[in-house]
Design a protein around this motif. Structure first.
Motif, PDB file in Angstrom:
ATOM      1  N   TRP A 129       0.819  -1.204   0.000  1.00 45.90           N
ATOM      2  CA  TRP A 129       0.000   0.000   0.000  1.00 45.90           C
ATOM      3  C   TRP A 129       0.855   1.258   0.000  1.00 45.90           C
ATOM      4  O   TRP A 129       0.520   2.229  -0.655  1.00 45.90           O
ATOM      5  CB  TRP A 129      -0.955  -0.015   1.187  1.00 45.90           C
ATOM      6  N   ASN A 130       1.957   1.255   0.715  1.00 47.84           N
ATOM      7  CA  ASN A 130       2.840   2.425   0.710  1.00 47.84           C
ATOM      8  C   ASN A 130       3.396   2.647  -0.693  1.00 47.84           C
ATOM      9  O   ASN A 130       3.480   3.779  -1.171  1.00 47.84           O
ATOM     10  CB  ASN A 130       3.956   2.262   1.740  1.00 47.84           C
ATOM     11  N   SER A 131       3.758   1.570  -1.366  1.00 45.46           N
ATOM     12  CA  SER A 131       4.225   1.658  -2.753  1.00 45.46           C
ATOM     13  C   SER A 131       3.110   2.189  -3.657  1.00 45.46           C
ATOM     14  O   SER A 131       3.350   3.029  -4.533  1.00 45.46           O
ATOM     15  CB  SER A 131       4.695   0.286  -3.224  1.00 45.46           C
ATOM     16  N   GLY A 132       1.886   1.723  -3.439  1.00 45.14           N
ATOM     17  CA  GLY A 132       0.749   2.203  -4.226  1.00 45.14           C
ATOM     18  C   GLY A 132       0.485   3.682  -4.011  1.00 45.14           C
ATOM     19  O   GLY A 132       0.146   4.404  -4.957  1.00 45.14           O
ATOM     20  N   ILE A 133       0.644   4.162  -2.780  1.00 47.18           N
ATOM     21  CA  ILE A 133       0.453   5.587  -2.492  1.00 47.18           C
ATOM     22  C   ILE A 133       1.512   6.409  -3.214  1.00 47.18           C
ATOM     23  O   ILE A 133       1.217   7.458  -3.791  1.00 47.18           O
ATOM     24  CB  ILE A 133       0.484   5.856  -0.975  1.00 47.18           C
ATOM     25  N   LYS A 134       2.754   5.944  -3.205  1.00 44.37           N
ATOM     26  CA  LYS A 134       3.826   6.659  -3.909  1.00 44.37           C
ATOM     27  C   LYS A 134       3.536   6.723  -5.408  1.00 44.37           C
ATOM     28  O   LYS A 134       3.750   7.751  -6.056  1.00 44.37           O
ATOM     29  CB  LYS A 134       5.170   6.011  -3.623  1.00 44.37           C
ATOM     30  N   SER A 135       3.013   5.647  -5.976  1.00 41.44           N
ATOM     31  CA  SER A 135       2.637   5.630  -7.386  1.00 41.44           C
ATOM     32  C   SER A 135       1.472   6.589  -7.636  1.00 41.44           C
ATOM     33  O   SER A 135       1.462   7.331  -8.627  1.00 41.44           O
ATOM     34  CB  SER A 135       2.267   4.210  -7.798  1.00 41.44           C
ATOM     35  N   PHE A 136       0.482   6.582  -6.765  1.00 40.60           N
ATOM     36  CA  PHE A 136      -0.647   7.511  -6.847  1.00 40.60           C
ATOM     37  C   PHE A 136      -0.155   8.953  -6.822  1.00 40.60           C
ATOM     38  O   PHE A 136      -0.552   9.778  -7.644  1.00 40.60           O
ATOM     39  CB  PHE A 136      -1.609   7.238  -5.690  1.00 40.60           C
ATOM     40  N   PHE A 137       0.753   9.280  -5.884  1.00 43.22           N
ATOM     41  CA  PHE A 137       1.290  10.632  -5.785  1.00 43.22           C
ATOM     42  C   PHE A 137       2.071  11.021  -7.044  1.00 43.22           C
ATOM     43  O   PHE A 137       1.966  12.143  -7.512  1.00 43.22           O
ATOM     44  CB  PHE A 137       2.188  10.763  -4.554  1.00 43.22           C
ATOM     45  N   ALA A 138       2.856  10.102  -7.590  1.00 46.21           N
ATOM     46  CA  ALA A 138       3.599  10.403  -8.822  1.00 46.21           C
ATOM     47  C   ALA A 138       2.635  10.704  -9.964  1.00 46.21           C
ATOM     48  O   ALA A 138       2.854  11.635 -10.753  1.00 46.21           O
ATOM     49  CB  ALA A 138       4.517   9.239  -9.182  1.00 46.21           C
ATOM     50  N   GLY A 139       1.553   9.936 -10.058  1.00 48.13           N
ATOM     51  CA  GLY A 139       0.553  10.179 -11.088  1.00 48.13           C
ATOM     52  C   GLY A 139      -0.159  11.503 -10.885  1.00 48.13           C
ATOM     53  O   GLY A 139      -0.423  12.236 -11.841  1.00 48.13           O
ATOM     54  N   LEU A 140      -0.497  11.831  -9.627  1.00 48.94           N
ATOM     55  CA  LEU A 140      -1.144  13.103  -9.311  1.00 48.94           C
ATOM     56  C   LEU A 140      -0.238  14.264  -9.703  1.00 48.94           C
ATOM     57  O   LEU A 140      -0.680  15.221 -10.353  1.00 48.94           O
ATOM     58  CB  LEU A 140      -1.487  13.167  -7.825  1.00 48.94           C
ATOM     59  N   LYS A 141       1.028  14.184  -9.343  1.00 49.28           N
ATOM     60  CA  LYS A 141       1.998  15.243  -9.662  1.00 49.28           C
ATOM     61  C   LYS A 141       2.082  15.446 -11.179  1.00 49.28           C
ATOM     62  O   LYS A 141       1.975  16.571 -11.666  1.00 49.28           O
ATOM     63  CB  LYS A 141       3.365  14.873  -9.093  1.00 49.28           C
ATOM     64  N   ALA A 142       2.244  14.363 -11.924  1.00 48.69           N
ATOM     65  CA  ALA A 142       2.354  14.461 -13.380  1.00 48.69           C
ATOM     66  C   ALA A 142       1.078  15.053 -13.979  1.00 48.69           C
ATOM     67  O   ALA A 142       1.128  15.932 -14.850  1.00 48.69           O
ATOM     68  CB  ALA A 142       2.652  13.094 -13.988  1.00 48.69           C
ATOM     69  N   HIS A 143      -0.066  14.598 -13.502  1.00 47.65           N
ATOM     70  CA  HIS A 143      -1.354  15.068 -14.021  1.00 47.65           C
ATOM     71  C   HIS A 143      -1.542  16.562 -13.756  1.00 47.65           C
ATOM     72  O   HIS A 143      -1.892  17.314 -14.671  1.00 47.65           O
ATOM     73  CB  HIS A 143      -2.490  14.266 -13.366  1.00 47.65           C
ATOM     74  N   VAL A 144      -1.316  17.002 -12.520  1.00 43.22           N
ATOM     75  CA  VAL A 144      -1.525  18.402 -12.169  1.00 43.22           C
ATOM     76  C   VAL A 144      -0.529  19.306 -12.898  1.00 43.22           C
ATOM     77  O   VAL A 144      -0.909  20.339 -13.451  1.00 43.22           O
ATOM     78  CB  VAL A 144      -1.424  18.605 -10.635  1.00 43.22           C
ATOM     79  N   GLU A 145       0.738  18.913 -12.915  1.00 38.01           N
ATOM     80  CA  GLU A 145       1.739  19.758 -13.574  1.00 38.01           C
ATOM     81  C   GLU A 145       1.506  19.829 -15.081  1.00 38.01           C
ATOM     82  O   GLU A 145       1.733  20.859 -15.689  1.00 38.01           O
ATOM     83  CB  GLU A 145       3.146  19.271 -13.229  1.00 38.01           C
ATOM     84  N   GLN A 146       1.016  18.766 -15.682  1.00 35.47           N
ATOM     85  CA  GLN A 146       0.683  18.783 -17.110  1.00 35.47           C
ATOM     86  C   GLN A 146      -0.530  19.663 -17.378  1.00 35.47           C
ATOM     87  O   GLN A 146      -0.564  20.395 -18.362  1.00 35.47           O
ATOM     88  CB  GLN A 146       0.419  17.365 -17.608  1.00 35.47           C
ATOM     89  N   GLN A 147      -1.533  19.610 -16.508  1.00 39.76           N
ATOM     90  CA  GLN A 147      -2.763  20.400 -16.682  1.00 39.76           C
ATOM     91  C   GLN A 147      -2.501  21.900 -16.618  1.00 39.76           C
ATOM     92  O   GLN A 147      -3.153  22.659 -17.301  1.00 39.76           O
ATOM     93  CB  GLN A 147      -3.797  20.025 -15.615  1.00 39.76           C
TER      94      GLN A 147
END
Length: 149
Positions: A129-147
């Motif tokens: 789950w900790n690994s999944g949260i880190k992946s979620f955060f990386a995706g959130l960062k990429a999505h927001v910065e791209q938007q």
């Protein structure tokens, strides 16, 4: 209860980060572990709003918003799921640091199955789950910065 805390810096304002996290039926846009997120009956945003998230490769969970302060805090509580989870809450805090927003997530959960669940947590669940949260955060960062660009 097990507690996991993770933090990420995103080059965006809290309002820009909120646009992603506050869109409750769009989690699959930045979380690779979610196949589809759907709003359920009731409010579509704010306190009490609920969603169901279908997971990749299978399973699902439903959660309800328990804190909703745009650009500041957001929290959810699990209401039902196919996972071996007895209780789960997760919350987000937004903090401005120059041109970046620091997003902190705190997740508290308890698995089913008593002592066996506690052993499962120590041996594998909290790591996954900790690994999944880190992946979620990386995706959130990429999505927001791209938007924002």
């Amino acid at each position: 209860m097990t507690t996991l805390e993770n933090t990420i810096r995103i080059k965006a304002t809290p309002q820009q980060v909120w646009q992603a996290l506050g869109q409750l039926d769009a989690l699959e846009k930045y979380d690779s572990g979610v196949k589809k997120s759907t709003l359920l009956d009731g409010p579509k945003e704010g306190m009490g709003a609920t969603r169901q998230c279908d997971l990749t490769p299978g399973g699902w969970f439903r959660e309800r918003v328990t804190d909703w302060k745009p650009g500041a805090t957001l929290a959810f509580e699990l209401t039902a799921c196919t996972l071996p989870v007895k209780a789960l809450r997760h919350s987000y805090r937004f903090e401005v640091d120059g041109a970046e927003t620091i997003v902190t997530q705190k997740m508290e959960y308890q698995l089913k199955f008593g002592p066996l669940g506690a052993l499962m947590d120590v041996l594998m669940v909290r790591i996954q789950w900790n690994s999944g949260i880190k992946s979620f955060f990386a995706g959130l960062k990429a999505h927001v910065e791209q938007q924002k660009s």
